[in-house]
Scaffold this motif. Structure first.
Motif, PDB file in Angstrom:
ATOM      1  N   SER A  29       0.837  -1.207   0.000  1.00  0.00           N
ATOM      2  CA  SER A  29       0.000   0.000   0.000  1.00  0.00           C
ATOM      3  C   SER A  29       0.870   1.253   0.000  1.00  0.00           C
ATOM      4  CB  SER A  29      -0.927   0.015   1.215  1.00  0.00           C
ATOM      5  OG  SER A  29      -1.841  -1.056   1.182  1.00  0.00           O
ATOM      6  N   VAL A  30       1.919   1.259   0.811  1.00  0.00           N
ATOM      7  CA  VAL A  30       2.847   2.393   0.836  1.00  0.00           C
ATOM      8  C   VAL A  30       3.443   2.616  -0.549  1.00  0.00           C
ATOM      9  CG1 VAL A  30       5.055   3.236   1.736  1.00  0.00           C
ATOM     10  CG2 VAL A  30       3.416   2.162   3.288  1.00  0.00           C
ATOM     11  N   LEU A  31       3.911   1.536  -1.161  1.00  0.00           N
ATOM     12  CA  LEU A  31       4.506   1.634  -2.497  1.00  0.00           C
ATOM     13  C   LEU A  31       3.490   2.134  -3.521  1.00  0.00           C
ATOM     14  CD1 LEU A  31       6.502  -1.732  -2.455  1.00  0.00           C
ATOM     15  CD2 LEU A  31       7.478   0.566  -2.317  1.00  0.00           C
ATOM     16  N   ALA A  32       2.265   1.635  -3.423  1.00  0.00           N
ATOM     17  CA  ALA A  32       1.216   2.055  -4.351  1.00  0.00           C
ATOM     18  C   ALA A  32       0.912   3.543  -4.208  1.00  0.00           C
ATOM     19  CB  ALA A  32      -0.046   1.231  -4.113  1.00  0.00           C
ATOM     20  N   PHE A  33       0.873   4.035  -2.965  1.00  0.00           N
ATOM     21  CA  PHE A  33       0.569   5.453  -2.758  1.00  0.00           C
ATOM     22  C   PHE A  33       1.720   6.352  -3.201  1.00  0.00           C
ATOM     23  CE2 PHE A  33      -2.730   3.903   0.275  1.00  0.00           C
ATOM     24  CZ  PHE A  33      -3.804   4.479  -0.378  1.00  0.00           C
ATOM     25  N   PHE A  34       2.958   5.889  -3.063  1.00  0.00           N
ATOM     26  CA  PHE A  34       4.088   6.650  -3.600  1.00  0.00           C
ATOM     27  C   PHE A  34       3.960   6.766  -5.123  1.00  0.00           C
ATOM     28  CE2 PHE A  34       6.791   6.015   0.308  1.00  0.00           C
ATOM     29  CZ  PHE A  34       7.105   7.357   0.482  1.00  0.00           C
ATOM     30  N   THR A  35       3.667   5.646  -5.758  1.00  0.00           N
ATOM     31  CA  THR A  35       3.531   5.638  -7.216  1.00  0.00           C
ATOM     32  C   THR A  35       2.360   6.495  -7.674  1.00  0.00           C
ATOM     33  OG1 THR A  35       4.471   3.397  -7.329  1.00  0.00           O
ATOM     34  CG2 THR A  35       3.214   4.163  -9.232  1.00  0.00           C
ATOM     35  N   LEU A  36       1.199   6.315  -7.056  1.00  0.00           N
ATOM     36  CA  LEU A  36       0.015   7.083  -7.441  1.00  0.00           C
ATOM     37  C   LEU A  36       0.191   8.570  -7.169  1.00  0.00           C
ATOM     38  CD1 LEU A  36      -2.769   4.644  -6.198  1.00  0.00           C
ATOM     39  CD2 LEU A  36      -2.362   5.329  -8.574  1.00  0.00           C
ATOM     40  N   SER A  37       0.894   8.892  -6.079  1.00  0.00           N
ATOM     41  CA  SER A  37       1.150  10.309  -5.768  1.00  0.00           C
ATOM     42  C   SER A  37       2.028  10.938  -6.848  1.00  0.00           C
ATOM     43  CB  SER A  37       1.832  10.436  -4.396  1.00  0.00           C
ATOM     44  OG  SER A  37       0.970  10.021  -3.368  1.00  0.00           O
ATOM     45  N   ALA A  38       3.026  10.174  -7.303  1.00  0.00           N
ATOM     46  CA  ALA A  38       3.897  10.679  -8.371  1.00  0.00           C
ATOM     47  C   ALA A  38       3.100  10.890  -9.657  1.00  0.00           C
ATOM     48  CB  ALA A  38       5.041   9.694  -8.615  1.00  0.00           C
ATOM     49  N   ILE A  39       2.229   9.941  -9.978  1.00  0.00           N
ATOM     50  CA  ILE A  39       1.459  10.033 -11.223  1.00  0.00           C
ATOM     51  C   ILE A  39       0.450  11.182 -11.165  1.00  0.00           C
ATOM     52  CG2 ILE A  39      -0.141   8.841 -12.762  1.00  0.00           C
ATOM     53  CD1 ILE A  39       1.165   6.208 -11.865  1.00  0.00           C
ATOM     54  N   VAL A  40      -0.239  11.305 -10.042  1.00  0.00           N
ATOM     55  CA  VAL A  40      -1.247  12.364  -9.939  1.00  0.00           C
ATOM     56  C   VAL A  40      -0.571  13.742  -9.925  1.00  0.00           C
ATOM     57  CG1 VAL A  40      -1.527  12.683  -7.423  1.00  0.00           C
ATOM     58  CG2 VAL A  40      -3.521  12.742  -8.907  1.00  0.00           C
ATOM     59  N   TYR A  41       0.645  13.813  -9.407  1.00  0.00           N
ATOM     60  CA  TYR A  41       1.400  15.070  -9.454  1.00  0.00           C
ATOM     61  C   TYR A  41       1.741  15.435 -10.895  1.00  0.00           C
ATOM     62  CZ  TYR A  41       5.109  18.505  -8.697  1.00  0.00           C
ATOM     63  OH  TYR A  41       5.880  19.640  -8.725  1.00  0.00           O
TER      64      TYR A  41
END
Length: 353
Positions: free
Chosen positions: A198-210
């Motif tokens: 979940s942590v890894l997924a949120f890092f990735t999604l945060s980068a993409i949404v940014y």
């Protein structure tokens, strides 16, 4: 609050999403780290522990008495950190906070039902839980559509939209959120197993949404530009911070479980962020561990109903490896490694188009 400093006190550094996302991360991290031991002590005094499923591997019986509903702490910490650091008049942030709180509320009802009413691992009926999830997802998907969120569908490693679902995107988004919510819930069966992916997924999604919220970067990487969506990076960053702090207490042997209040909320907001970032299909790679866990259950149930034979020794698949004699820590770390590699691939897909 920090954006207020920028607007009223002219502290320029706080205008940047990246700075406020970093501050939100640490607020959520330290808040969870501080509150969690107090919550654990309170939960033990109230005997708010997770009932162990009767058919779970025998080794799980020693986990009886471990406090649950830790998700209530890290979700609350995420919401507080976001309220302090994000622009609250931003549509995507406001709807994101609603998504997180609503799915957490469903989980709380399920956890309380297990602890206080049933005194077993059943909780809410599967039908009732799904109904509540669909109601919340319908509200969120409809709000996104009427706000004017793009209904195009994108796939990894391809730079053009695959199709435009128009109003039918609402149905697709509902499925994404409900599926993601249940996938994380299914995965949460070993200490820390769902937390790190979940942590890894949120890092990735945060980068993409940014990136999708940034006109120049999205144009360079041939990604859709979703105006004002970059602010959602702050919520994703805060979620990562609170989950890392939660892992301090959830790592093997776990002192606390996240419960459905955590797993349903994680999956719900994960699906929501993927929708905003136009990464609904990419979420299959980002949340690869959650996908294989869910698929293992579907295969097991389907095979048994059709052929009266099991595909795995036990489902979800992490229990299969337990039955094969793998130690819990080995299963957890190996699944973490797979999740890490999957998220690297997901990030590489942004450039390879």
């Amino acid at each position: 609050m920090f954006y207020w400093f920028y607007r009223h006190l002219e502290i320029n550094i706080f205008q940047y999403i990246s700075i406020r996302a970093g501050i939100g991360f640490f607020i959520a991290f330290f808040l969870t780290l501080y509150v969690m031991p107090k919550f654990i002590a309170w939960a033990k005094s109230k005997k708010a522990s997770q009932p162990i499923y009767d058919l779970a591997p025998q080794s799980h019986q020693q986990k009886a008495g471990t406090p649950t509903m830790g998700g209530l702490v890290f979700v609350s910490a995420t919401i507080i950190a976001t309220l302090l650091t994000a622009k609250l008049n931003n549509f995507y942030v406001a709807l994101g906070l609603f998504t997180l709180a609503a799915f957490c509320f469903i989980g709380i009802k399920d956890d309380i039902s297990k602890i206080l009413h049933n005194k077993n691992s059943a909780g809410l009926s599967a039908k009732m839980k799904l109904i509540l999830q669909f109601i919340v997802a319908i509200i969120i998907a409809t709000a996104l559509y009427w706000h004017g969120h793009t209904t195009t569908i994108h796939i990894p490693f391809y730079k053009y939209p695959l199709a435009d679902f128009h109003i039918y995107a609402i149905v697709f988004w509902i499925i994404v959120m409900v599926a993601a919510s249940n996938a994380v819930n299914v995965t949460d069966g070993l200490d820390g197993l769902a937390t790190v992916p979940s942590v890894l997924a949120f890092f990735t999604l945060s980068a993409i949404v940014y990136i999708t919220g940034h006109a120049i970067m999205s144009n360079y990487l041939l990604l859709p530009n979703i105006k004002l969506s970059g602010e959602l990076t702050i919520l994703g960053s805060a979620m990562s911070g609170s989950l890392i702090a939660f892992l301090w207490y959830n790592s093997h042997p776990a002192e606390v479980f996240m419960g459905d209040s955590g797993s349903l909320a994680i999956g719900g907001i994960m699906g929501y962020m993927a929708i905003v970032a136009k990464s609904e299909i990419l979420l299959i790679i980002i949340g690869f561990i959650f996908v294989i866990e869910t698929v293992s259950v579907i295969l097991q149930v389907g095979s048994y109903k059709i052929r009266k034979k099991r595909v795995f020794l036990m489902a979800p698949i992490h229990h299969h490896f337990e039955q094969k004699g793998w130690k819990e820590n080995k299963i957890i770390v190996r699944f973490w490694i797979i999740s890490f590699m999957a998220n690297l691939i997901a990030l590489l897909s942004l450039k390879i188009r």
